[in-house]
Design a protein around this motif. Structure first.
Motif, PDB file in Angstrom:
ATOM      1  N   GLY A 191       2.799   3.659  -7.998  1.00  0.00           N
ATOM      2  CA  GLY A 191       3.199   2.460  -7.295  1.00  0.00           C
ATOM      3  C   GLY A 191       4.380   1.760  -7.938  1.00  0.00           C
ATOM      4  N   SER A 192       5.051   0.945  -7.160  1.00  0.00           N
ATOM      5  CA  SER A 192       6.059   0.020  -7.648  1.00  0.00           C
ATOM      6  C   SER A 192       5.558  -1.390  -7.347  1.00  0.00           C
ATOM      7  N   GLU A 193       6.330  -2.397  -7.679  1.00  0.00           N
ATOM      8  CA  GLU A 193       5.869  -3.769  -7.480  1.00  0.00           C
ATOM      9  C   GLU A 193       5.569  -4.030  -6.012  1.00  0.00           C
ATOM     10  N   ASN A 194       4.330  -4.480  -5.764  1.00  0.00           N
ATOM     11  CA  ASN A 194       3.894  -4.840  -4.421  1.00  0.00           C
ATOM     12  C   ASN A 194       3.999  -3.671  -3.442  1.00  0.00           C
ATOM     13  N   SER A 195       3.707  -2.474  -3.908  1.00  0.00           N
ATOM     14  CA  SER A 195       3.568  -1.330  -2.998  1.00  0.00           C
ATOM     15  C   SER A 195       2.089  -1.210  -2.669  1.00  0.00           C
ATOM     16  N   VAL A 196       1.750  -1.372  -1.394  1.00  0.00           N
ATOM     17  CA  VAL A 196       0.363  -1.562  -0.960  1.00  0.00           C
ATOM     18  C   VAL A 196      -0.055  -0.431  -0.028  1.00  0.00           C
ATOM     19  N   MET A 197      -1.315  -0.015  -0.148  1.00  0.00           N
ATOM     20  CA  MET A 197      -1.873   0.963   0.784  1.00  0.00           C
ATOM     21  C   MET A 197      -3.381   0.822   0.835  1.00  0.00           C
ATOM     22  N   THR A 198      -4.003   1.453   1.823  1.00  0.00           N
ATOM     23  CA  THR A 198      -5.436   1.711   1.839  1.00  0.00           C
ATOM     24  C   THR A 198      -5.604   3.224   1.763  1.00  0.00           C
ATOM     25  N   PHE A 199      -6.330   3.689   0.755  1.00  0.00           N
ATOM     26  CA  PHE A 199      -6.445   5.111   0.417  1.00  0.00           C
ATOM     27  C   PHE A 199      -7.792   5.611   0.916  1.00  0.00           C
ATOM     28  N   VAL A 200      -7.779   6.487   1.921  1.00  0.00           N
ATOM     29  CA  VAL A 200      -9.012   6.911   2.586  1.00  0.00           C
ATOM     30  C   VAL A 200      -9.258   8.399   2.362  1.00  0.00           C
ATOM     31  N   THR A 201     -10.479   8.726   1.954  1.00  0.00           N
ATOM     32  CA  THR A 201     -10.906  10.124   1.868  1.00  0.00           C
ATOM     33  C   THR A 201     -12.007  10.360   2.893  1.00  0.00           C
ATOM     34  N   ASP A 202     -12.005  11.561   3.483  1.00  0.00           N
ATOM     35  CA  ASP A 202     -13.004  11.877   4.500  1.00  0.00           C
ATOM     36  C   ASP A 202     -13.451  13.326   4.350  1.00  0.00           C
ATOM     37  N   ALA A 203     -14.078  13.879   5.374  1.00  0.00           N
ATOM     38  CA  ALA A 203     -14.640  15.228   5.296  1.00  0.00           C
ATOM     39  C   ALA A 203     -13.569  16.295   5.072  1.00  0.00           C
ATOM     40  N   ASN A 204     -12.314  15.986   5.379  1.00  0.00           N
ATOM     41  CA  ASN A 204     -11.228  16.955   5.207  1.00  0.00           C
ATOM     42  C   ASN A 204     -10.513  16.823   3.862  1.00  0.00           C
ATOM     43  N   THR A 205     -10.947  15.870   3.048  1.00  0.00           N
ATOM     44  CA  THR A 205     -10.283  15.615   1.771  1.00  0.00           C
ATOM     45  C   THR A 205     -10.755  16.587   0.698  1.00  0.00           C
ATOM     46  N   LYS A 206      -9.789  17.105  -0.047  1.00  0.00           N
ATOM     47  CA  LYS A 206     -10.090  17.943  -1.215  1.00  0.00           C
ATOM     48  C   LYS A 206      -9.146  17.522  -2.331  1.00  0.00           C
ATOM     49  N   ILE A 207      -9.690  16.773  -3.296  1.00  0.00           N
ATOM     50  CA  ILE A 207      -8.899  16.209  -4.390  1.00  0.00           C
ATOM     51  C   ILE A 207      -9.294  16.857  -5.705  1.00  0.00           C
ATOM     52  N   GLU A 208      -8.281  17.222  -6.476  1.00  0.00           N
ATOM     53  CA  GLU A 208      -8.527  17.718  -7.838  1.00  0.00           C
ATOM     54  C   GLU A 208      -7.439  17.152  -8.753  1.00  0.00           C
ATOM     55  N   ASN A 209      -7.842  16.353  -9.719  1.00  0.00           N
ATOM     56  CA  ASN A 209      -6.922  15.762 -10.692  1.00  0.00           C
ATOM     57  C   ASN A 209      -5.802  14.970 -10.000  1.00  0.00           C
ATOM     58  N   VAL A 210      -6.204  13.945  -9.277  1.00  0.00           N
ATOM     59  CA  VAL A 210      -5.254  13.080  -8.583  1.00  0.00           C
ATOM     60  C   VAL A 210      -5.309  11.690  -9.211  1.00  0.00           C
ATOM     61  N   THR A 211      -4.131  11.127  -9.495  1.00  0.00           N
ATOM     62  CA  THR A 211      -4.049   9.815 -10.133  1.00  0.00           C
ATOM     63  C   THR A 211      -3.326   8.826  -9.230  1.00  0.00           C
ATOM     64  N   LEU A 212      -3.948   7.655  -9.056  1.00  0.00           N
ATOM     65  CA  LEU A 212      -3.294   6.500  -8.440  1.00  0.00           C
ATOM     66  C   LEU A 212      -2.851   5.596  -9.580  1.00  0.00           C
ATOM     67  N   ASP A 213      -1.546   5.463  -9.770  1.00  0.00           N
ATOM     68  CA  ASP A 213      -0.983   4.787 -10.928  1.00  0.00           C
ATOM     69  C   ASP A 213      -0.208   3.544 -10.480  1.00  0.00           C
ATOM     70  N   GLY A 214      -0.770   2.365 -10.765  1.00  0.00           N
ATOM     71  CA  GLY A 214      -0.045   1.131 -10.503  1.00  0.00           C
ATOM     72  C   GLY A 214       0.114   0.785  -9.034  1.00  0.00           C
ATOM     73  N   VAL A 215      -0.844   1.189  -8.215  1.00  0.00           N
ATOM     74  CA  VAL A 215      -0.804   0.877  -6.784  1.00  0.00           C
ATOM     75  C   VAL A 215      -1.537  -0.439  -6.541  1.00  0.00           C
ATOM     76  N   ASP A 216      -1.055  -1.231  -5.593  1.00  0.00           N
ATOM     77  CA  ASP A 216      -1.700  -2.491  -5.220  1.00  0.00           C
ATOM     78  C   ASP A 216      -2.564  -2.288  -3.978  1.00  0.00           C
ATOM     79  N   PHE A 217      -3.758  -2.853  -4.027  1.00  0.00           N
ATOM     80  CA  PHE A 217      -4.668  -2.826  -2.882  1.00  0.00           C
ATOM     81  C   PHE A 217      -5.024  -4.277  -2.569  1.00  0.00           C
ATOM     82  N   VAL A 218      -4.854  -4.683  -1.308  1.00  0.00           N
ATOM     83  CA  VAL A 218      -4.959  -6.092  -0.957  1.00  0.00           C
ATOM     84  C   VAL A 218      -5.908  -6.272   0.220  1.00  0.00           C
TER      85      VAL A 218
END
Length: 261
Positions: A58-85
């Motif tokens: 993330g950068s300053e005031n970079s905002v998202m909603t991060f959604v995982t569902d039945a199709n998600t396959k994550i391995e070693n994923v990092t959210l670094d400095g993201v804003d959630f509001v």
């Protein structure tokens, strides 16, 4: 340009300046890559597919909603400095954990989760008995439910919450499961300040698993107003490690009287 770049470190970023660019970057992300968000951009809801060894920075005031569902396959994923509001429009405005998503080491590092000061708003919501998640150096402020679920689906395989700050939280600061909790739950090195709804609610820990509550600092906070307890967790079939905690300036070892059985 990376802040404080010293002229020696070379990091390749894929810059996403719009929601469409971010979705494209995620769909085409290579292992080991970093996706850089632009400052002052709200990317909306981002539903994750397959990602391995990827950082979303993330950068300053970079905002998202991060959604995982039945199709998600994550391995070693990092959210670094993201804003959630949470602004009142969507209860699940941070990270949504899908019950059947494949989540192997999702790291939330240096992020912020901010609410409106009401007893509303979910920072990290959902449960997944096979997921391993690490939350560190992250700040939760003015939310009703920073880490929350209502499901009886077993919690997480591993949930680590370390060196985080919880400020002015209106209900349980950490409530990843009602009952039972069939995984390891580690809460260490965190600060709870001006919170008014208790600390951890996770139901009954299943055999073979450990609840760790160490080196936390609790300041000007209160028990849950209806349960009149700091905790609601039973470790009689599992194990617990509780040490090094401080409440209002004094050493504190929570006990069964505090709801930690």
């Amino acid at each position: 340009i990376e802040e404080n770049f010293d002229g020696e470190t070379n990091i390749d970023y894929v810059l996403a300046t719009t929601a469409a660019e971010l979705n494209d970057a995620l769909e085409n992300a290579e292992e080991g890559s970093t996706i850089l968000l632009k400052e002052d951009v709200n990317y909306g809801t981002v539903t994750i597919g397959e990602l391995k060894d990827v950082t979303i920075k993330g950068s300053e005031n970079s905002v998202m909603t991060f959604v995982t569902d039945a199709n998600t396959k994550i391995e070693n994923v990092t959210l670094d400095g993201v804003d959630f509001v949470y602004d009142g429009s969507n209860l699940n405005s941070g990270i949504v954990i899908g019950a059947t998503a494949q989540i192997d080491n999702l790291v939330v590092d240096g992020c912020t989760f901010t609410g409106t000061g009401e007893k509303k708003g979910r920072g990290i919501y959902g449960t997944n008995p096979n997921a391993s998640i690490v939350i560190r150096n992250t700040t939760f402020s003015d939310l009703g439910y920073p880490i929350y679920t209502m499901s009886n689906n077993g919690g997480y395989e591993s949930l680590v919450i370390e060196d985080c700050s919880f400020n002015r939280i209106k209900s349980w600061a950490i409530m990843p499961q009602y009952d039972p909790y069939s995984g390891d739950l580690t809460v260490t090195g965190n600060k709870f300040t001006d919170c008014v709804g208790g600390l951890v609610r996770a139901g009954k820990l299943t055999a073979g698993h450990t609840f760790t509550f160490t080196n936390n600092v609790i300041t000007n906070s209160t028990e849950h107003p209806y349960k009149n307890k700091w905790f609601q967790i039973n470790t009689s079939e599992g194990a617990k490690v509780v040490e090094g905690n401080i409440k209002d300036g004094a050493a504190w070892t929570p006990s069964a009287a505090d709801g930690l059985e």
